[in-house]
Design a protein around this motif. Structure first.
Motif, PDB file in Angstrom:
ATOM      1  N   CYS A 418       0.848  -1.186   0.000  1.00  0.00           N
ATOM      2  CA  CYS A 418       0.000   0.000   0.000  1.00  0.00           C
ATOM      3  C   CYS A 418       0.893   1.250   0.000  1.00  0.00           C
ATOM      4  CB  CYS A 418      -0.873  -0.039   1.255  1.00  0.00           C
ATOM      5  SG  CYS A 418      -1.840   1.432   1.525  1.00  0.00           S
ATOM      6  N   HIS A 420       0.532   4.078   1.109  1.00  0.00           N
ATOM      7  CA  HIS A 420       0.447   4.944   2.288  1.00  0.00           C
ATOM      8  C   HIS A 420       1.599   4.679   3.259  1.00  0.00           C
ATOM      9  CE1 HIS A 420      -1.585   6.077   6.281  1.00  0.00           C
ATOM     10  NE2 HIS A 420      -1.280   7.201   5.686  1.00  0.00           N
ATOM     11  N   CYS A 436      -6.498  -2.404   2.464  1.00  0.00           N
ATOM     12  CA  CYS A 436      -5.328  -2.331   3.330  1.00  0.00           C
ATOM     13  C   CYS A 436      -5.787  -2.424   4.785  1.00  0.00           C
ATOM     14  CB  CYS A 436      -4.558  -1.038   3.104  1.00  0.00           C
ATOM     15  SG  CYS A 436      -3.132  -0.956   4.194  1.00  0.00           S
ATOM     16  N   HIS A 439      -4.857   1.110   7.601  1.00  0.00           N
ATOM     17  CA  HIS A 439      -5.631   2.346   7.788  1.00  0.00           C
ATOM     18  C   HIS A 439      -6.799   2.455   6.818  1.00  0.00           C
ATOM     19  CE1 HIS A 439      -1.285   3.088   8.696  1.00  0.00           C
ATOM     20  NE2 HIS A 439      -1.827   3.270   9.874  1.00  0.00           N
ATOM     21  N   SER A 441      -7.135   2.045   3.359  1.00  0.00           N
ATOM     22  CA  SER A 441      -7.137   2.414   1.936  1.00  0.00           C
ATOM     23  C   SER A 441      -7.713   1.247   1.132  1.00  0.00           C
ATOM     24  CB  SER A 441      -5.714   2.704   1.444  1.00  0.00           C
ATOM     25  OG  SER A 441      -5.255   3.892   2.021  1.00  0.00           O
TER      26      SER A 441
HETATM   27 FE1  FES Z   1      -2.313   1.192   3.806  1.00  0.00          FE
HETATM   28 FE2  FES Z   1      -1.971   3.017   5.660  1.00  0.00          FE
HETATM   29  S1  FES Z   1      -0.565   1.536   4.989  1.00  0.00           S
HETATM   30  S2  FES Z   1      -3.706   2.634   4.466  1.00  0.00           S
END
Ligand code: FES
Length: 461
Positions: A418, A420, A436, A439, A441
């Motif tokens: 991911c 993020h 994910c 958090h 996503s």
């Molecule tokens: Fe995937 Fe934060 S690591 S949403």
């Protein structure tokens, strides 16, 4: 025909105006990032105060959390007063109640003043349980509500072990409401841009410079009105859990006009919509329209609303725990008052530093479970033979790859990391998305971003 991913009943049944994509550099007083209920209701409150306001929405206004909600306008947020009383104080629980009650009144006042046709309907809101341990909690909730001056009825559901209900709560069509507010904002000079993704907020000496698409917006105040702030400042990615629910709408024999919520572990919720029923965790409707809803929950249970840092006019508002109808309006009022340097009696309650350590200790294992999944467990995927229209993360030549096999049997290969924070995504067979766990996503089967906090698609392989 464009097929929309995860289109909700609300999106299918409301007429939306189109707003342009940002196409030049801009300068203004306030930038609101996010065109959901918080962002648009804040823009609406600001429209006559002489400030130049710009709203930047990554996709279409109302297309994310606000467009997928169950849209119950209520201060009956499952067992929140019991929890706040237990982990904080009676005073905090009462303040939370009063802020949400005022927000409900604000919504009603706006609808009446602007004559918004949004199917606003006052109804009874019910909490019920089948579990002995929750009977005690529900009774506590009742006592607390009564001490706030609310009239509470008991045993209103036949088969439940215990239930309580409150009159004069409400339901509405969230997007008819949101679109109407947005068009009033536009009429009064507020600029709303869609398909305008904010990539970075630069904090300069006196102002902010915001990178959006390939342009920049300069402003003195910025508000992050997204489900989850994408900025790393404040370390919110360590304080917030992503929540997902599967919602469906359809026609049903059940003519109960009340909103119902079971407070037992698996959330079960219903509310009427016209002649039909919108439900979570139930299966009573025929030919349903299905979608999933995302929201965020803070470890401290109280949303974060207010300034990101004391020195700067940079605000956040998120963590509504699926009670975003009233809380979006609590947030927009607090931020509105702060921008105009007015007093707000609820500001301190929602401020950033406020937390209960014992509550965080209790919530932390839940949060860590998601993180462990994305950061450790998903590194070791079980071997799997894919059927058509299925996906999985696989180890191929020692490398982790996300593979989706489409309806024609063709495989599509993506990076499972991911963008993020590099957690490993997992395939959700129900929604045909890559989710994910860290958090929340979400990406479509081909890796295209549906929901943040990530700002990018999964990389192709
Ligand atoms: Fe995937 Fe934060 S690591 S949403």
């Amino acid at each position: 025909m464009v097929i929309k991913v995860n289109e909700s009943y609300w999106q299918k049944t409301a007429q939306k105006q189109v707003y342009p994509k940002i196409n030049q550099n801009k300068k203004c007083d306030v930038v609101i990032i996010g065109g959901g209920l918080t962002g648009i209701s804040l823009a609406y409150r600001l429209k006559d105060c002489g400030l130049k306001v710009i709203v930047l929405e990554e996709k279409e206004i109302g297309s994310q959390t606000s467009g997928h909600t169950t849209a119950k306008i209520t201060f009956l947020h499952d067992l929140i007063y019991t929890y706040l009383n237990e982990y904080y104080s009676y005073h905090i629980a009462k303040k939370f109640f009063l802020s949400n009650k005022e927000a409900m009144n604000d919504i009603e006042t706006i609808i009446e003043k602007e004559k918004i046709a949004c199917d606003y309907y006052k109804n009874e809101n019910v909490l019920y349980t089948f579990k002995k341990e929750n009977v005690i909690k529900l009774k506590q909730e009742k006592e607390l509500l009564e001490s706030f001056g609310v009239k509470v009825k008991e045993n209103v559901i036949k088969n439940a072990l215990y239930s309580i209900s409150i009159d004069n709560q409400a339901i509405f069509h969230p997007l008819k409401y949101l679109y109407a507010l947005a068009s009033l904002c536009r009429k009064d000079g507020i600029e709303i841009y869609e398909n305008s993704q904010v990539k970075k907020v630069h904090r300069m000496k006196e102002e902010f410079l915001i990178d959006v698409n390939s342009y920049q917006v300069q402003c003195s105040d910025v508000v992050h009105a997204t489900r989850y702030p994408f900025v790393y400042k404040g370390l919110y990615f360590m304080k917030v859990m992503a929540k997902r629910e599967y919602v469906q709408y359809g026609i049903c024999e059940n003519q109960d006009r009340r909103s119902l919520l079971c407070v037992d572990k698996k959330s079960i919720s219903q509310r009427p919509v016209g002649n039909g029923l919108l439900e979570i965790g139930k299966n009573e409707v025929k030919n349903p329209i299905r979608w999933f809803a995302m929201d965020s929950e803070t470890l401290r249970l109280i949303p974060y609303i207010g300034k990101l840092s004391k020195k700067r006019n940079e605000y956040i508002a998120f963590g509504y725990r699926k009670w975003g109808m009233s809380l979006s309006h609590v947030a927009s009022k607090i931020i509105y008052d702060d921008l105009l340097e007015k007093e707000n009696k609820y500001k301190a309650l929602y401020e950033n530093h406020y937390c209960s350590l014992s509550l965080i200790k209790k919530q932390l294992p839940l949060f860590m479970k998601d993180i462990k999944k994305g950061m450790i467990d998903n590194h070791f995927p079980p071997s799997k033979k894919l059927k058509n229209n299925e996906g999985a993360v696989m180890k191929i030549d020692g490398e982790l790859i996300a593979v989706y096999k489409d309806n024609h049997g063709k495989c599509h290969y993506m990076s499972p990391y991911c963008p993020h924070f590099k957690c490993i995504v997992q395939f959700n067979n129900k929604t045909k998305t890559w989710d994910c766990p860290c958090h929340g996503s979400t990406y479509d089967a081909y890796g295209k971003l549906i929901n943040g906090p990530s700002l990018k698609n999964l990389n192709n392989k």
